[in-house]
Design a protein around this motif. Structure first.
Motif, short mmCIF file in Angstrom:
data_model
loop_
_atom_site.label_atom_id
_atom_site.label_comp_id
_atom_site.label_asym_id
_atom_site.label_seq_id
_atom_site.Cartn_x
_atom_site.Cartn_y
_atom_site.Cartn_z
N GLU A 340 -0.75 -16.97 26.89
CA GLU A 340 0.40 -16.31 26.26
C GLU A 340 0.83 -15.05 26.98
OE1 GLU A 340 2.19 -17.76 23.72
OE2 GLU A 340 0.84 -19.31 24.45
N THR A 344 6.99 -17.78 30.64
CA THR A 344 7.30 -19.21 30.64
C THR A 344 8.15 -19.57 31.85
OG1 THR A 344 9.25 -18.87 29.28
CG2 THR A 344 7.20 -19.32 28.13
N ASN A 364 4.77 -14.17 26.82
CA ASN A 364 5.55 -15.08 25.98
C ASN A 364 5.64 -14.53 24.56
OD1 ASN A 364 6.84 -17.34 24.89
ND2 ASN A 364 4.89 -18.35 24.45
N GLU A 366 8.14 -15.33 22.48
CA GLU A 366 8.90 -16.24 21.62
C GLU A 366 8.05 -16.67 20.43
OE1 GLU A 366 10.93 -20.68 21.59
OE2 GLU A 366 10.30 -19.80 23.48
N THR A 400 2.91 -21.36 24.67
CA THR A 400 2.94 -22.12 25.91
C THR A 400 2.13 -23.40 25.74
OG1 THR A 400 0.98 -21.00 26.75
CG2 THR A 400 3.11 -20.00 27.26
#
Length: 637
Positions: A340, A344, A364, A366, A400
């Motif tokens: 993470e 990405t 990441n 998100e 991910t």
């Protein structure tokens, strides 16, 4: 957070978490042994009159012990009654009190799924709690089952430990006594304390009607256009005509959240009063509340390892078991964080700065809450799936590929890395039996564990307990992939869509309850399929575990000799960890290769086959990702 894959912040949080856990664990473990086994323990004297009242009302003789078959029958009948009660409360909630929003009856298939889910300690939710369940249903159906399903797990593990601790005995305890004491002396006091702490952090606890509040700025959105009769206006193709609208108010859900949140975590139940679960600020408002909730998930499963050592009169045995769990957990947590913390593939090709700073996470973000960040989100995801809890403070669907593989694999290992309350330890003890059997084959001796010979009957029960969940997961995934209703629920087709289905079945059969929320699972097909996986994944393991407990209790204790393999040292820890990983690798690696592993390799394949691709492609991919509905949390805890 630093730019390193494993940040100093994450390592500090992990070290703090484990330090508190291992300091509190031995004390709670010793308390639980005495609370469950001693009728004259001073610290439980306050509840003795209430305990006797419960026995009198139920017509139970607390001193009448049961054989394993009688124990299993009582357990299954009790849980079947729980299924009926939870189902009925959902179907009748429209005419029952404590329903200020006037919610109607829950649909039959959703009611069936939820009833099985909460009784099986899975707490899979295919619905949004704040817009589906009344206060009465949340408390009387769901919260009550949070207590008794956790107490069921504690009862089973005590029965198994008695099987190891006793010799030439024909009983393994009294199910009703175990249920009463684990609820009254363990789960209830801890839940009260935790609920008070959570209220102090800002978790709500009330019976108010939902509140409409004014927003700082108006929000524009689109909605279906309706005619004067209130019917949707359709275009020439029969599709709803959309029109622009704006609002300056928002409705905020209220309710008795703190009390449900406490037992949700302590009982490794998961589920959530709100659809956003532990990412919701009314359930998990502060970083300190987040730490408390993570500790609550592991507290009882870790303490039970020390209880095990106390009851078999060798504390080193409990230390060896918890050491095995910790080794796997730490490796998995580091893997999740490392994944993470990376950018990405789509984001890495955009012309923006990805260097970590005070305003940039550098990884990441998100699907993660800003107030928790990557470190606390990755650790929470690892804890909740290691411990069969399934509560989430981030969207696992947005992790991910490898970051999503970690929680999926932890569930597929059988929820034995701390695992659920009771179920984690009895699952790991089943693996311990397998480990000594493998060692016995290697050295040519009859395998023994804690002075009990492991023979044909125990190995048959071990095989059933270990293999039932892979059967349910892989068979259920195959059915969902082949069936039209199964494929219809997939939001992201391809490798990620397969991962969503595989994750859902892994979660249900292993009684975890978290989800890749891109799967629309609140359908008759998935409600039925997942309910079957949850029920059999729970009780097809409990019954052979109780059968093993009865067989072991009846055996004589074998004296330790020079040829007896020690089961409390580093060698046994390695053997136990290897047994857990070996079974996981043999059963799930092919399925994982079709899902998260293939998804991880796709950007590499795209980079090698399209070297001249322009930045427009990842930008378009990012735009498409951002347009995905944020409310895709159906079937999420």
């Amino acid at each position: 957070m630093s730019s390193h894959l494993v940040s100093a912040q994450f390592l500090g949080l992990l070290a703090l978490f484990l330090a508190i856990l291992f300091i509190a664990g031995p004390f709670l473990g010793r308390y639980m042994r005495r609370a469950m086994e001693e009728g004259n323990y001073k610290l439980t004297a306050w509840g003795r009159p209430l305990e006797r009242l419960v026995y009198r009302i139920g017509g139970v003789r607390a001193d009448a012990e049961m054989g394993w078959k009688q124990y299993a029958i009582a357990l299954i009948v009790f849980n079947l009654i729980g299924v009926i009660a939870v189902y009925a409360l959902q179907r009748l909630q429209g005419v029952l009190p404590l329903n200020p929003q006037g919610f109607g009856a829950v649909s039959p298939d959703s009611s069936f799924n939820t009833a099985i889910s909460f009784v099986a300690n899975t707490n899979w939710q295919g619905y949004a709690g704040e817009s589906t369940m009344s206060y009465l249903t949340q408390m009387l159906a769901l919260t009550v089952q949070n207590f008794v399903s956790a107490a069921t797990g504690i009862a089973v593990v005590f029965a198994l430990i008695r099987g190891f601790a006793r010799h030439t005995a024909h009983t393994i305890g009294n199910f009703w006594t175990d249920m009463t004491r684990s609820t009254l002396y363990i789960l209830l006091p801890l839940s009260v304390v935790m609920a008070v702490v959570l209220v102090g952090q800002g978790v709500i606890q009330n019976f108010d009607a939902y509140k409409d509040v004014s927003m700082v700025t108006e929000v524009e959105y689109t909605q279906p256009k309706v005619d004067a009769a209130g019917q949707p206006v359709l275009d020439k193709e029969g599709k709803p005509v959309m029109e622009a609208a704006k609002t300056g108010t928002q409705q905020l859900a209220m309710g008795p959240v703190a009390s449900q949140e406490a037992i949700k975590m302590l009982g490794t139940n998961g589920g959530g009063f709100f659809n956003a679960n532990s990412a919701h600020p009314y359930e998990n408002p502060t970083p300190f509340a987040n730490l408390i909730e993570m500790l609550a998930i592991f507290l009882i499963p870790a303490a039970l390892c020390f209880t095990f050592g106390e009851m078999v009169r060798d504390r080193r045995q409990g230390v060896a078991v918890i050491a095995s769990m910790t080794v796997i957990f730490v490796v998995m947590a580091l893997a999740a964080m490392a994944s993470e913390a990376q950018i990405t593939a789509a984001l890495s090709q955009l012309p923006i700065d990805h260097v970590a700073s005070a305003l940039q996470a550098g990884g990441n973000m998100e699907g993660k809450e800003v107030r928790f960040g990557i470190s606390a989100s990755a650790l929470f995801a690892t804890i909740t799936t290691a411990a069969s809890c399934g509560a989430v403070n981030a969207m696992h669907d947005s992790f991910t590929a490898i970051g999503g593989l970690v929680p999926m694999l932890l569930m597929q290992l059988g929820e034995v890395v701390f695992g659920g309350v009771g179920s984690g330890l009895y699952g790991m003890l089943v693996y311990a039996v397998l480990a000594v059997f493998i060692a016995g084959l290697m050295i040519g001796r009859t395998p023994e564990y804690l002075g009990k010979k492991i023979e044909t009957y125990e190995m048959k029960m071990t095989a059933v307990a270990i293999l039932v969940t892979p059967l349910l997961v892989l068979l259920g995934t195959a059915i969902a992939v082949m069936a039209d209703p199964g494929r219809a629920g997939v939001f992201n087709p391809g490798t990620h869509g397969f991962s969503e289905i595989l994750y859902a079945l892994s979660s249900a059969a292993n009684n975890n309850g978290s989800a890749f929320a891109g799967l629309s699972a609140n359908t008759p097909f998935y409600n039925t399929l997942l309910a079957a996986a949850m029920w059999f994944g729970r009780f097809w393991i409990i019954v052979p575990v109780l059968a093993m407990a009865g067989s072991l209790a009846a055996k004589k204790r074998t004296p330790v000799t020079a040829g007896t393999m020690p089961t409390h040292g580093p060698l046994f820890v390695v053997l136990l960890v290897g047994s857990v990983l070996l079974v996981g690798a043999l059963t799930y690696v092919p399925a994982l290769a079709l899902g998260p592993v293939a998804e991880q390799l796709q950007p590499l394949q795209a980079a090698s086959t399209e070297p001249s691709a322009t930045p427009a492609a990842p930008a378009a991919q990012l735009e498409q990702t951002q347009q995905q509905p944020a409310a895709l949390t159906a079937a999420t805890r």
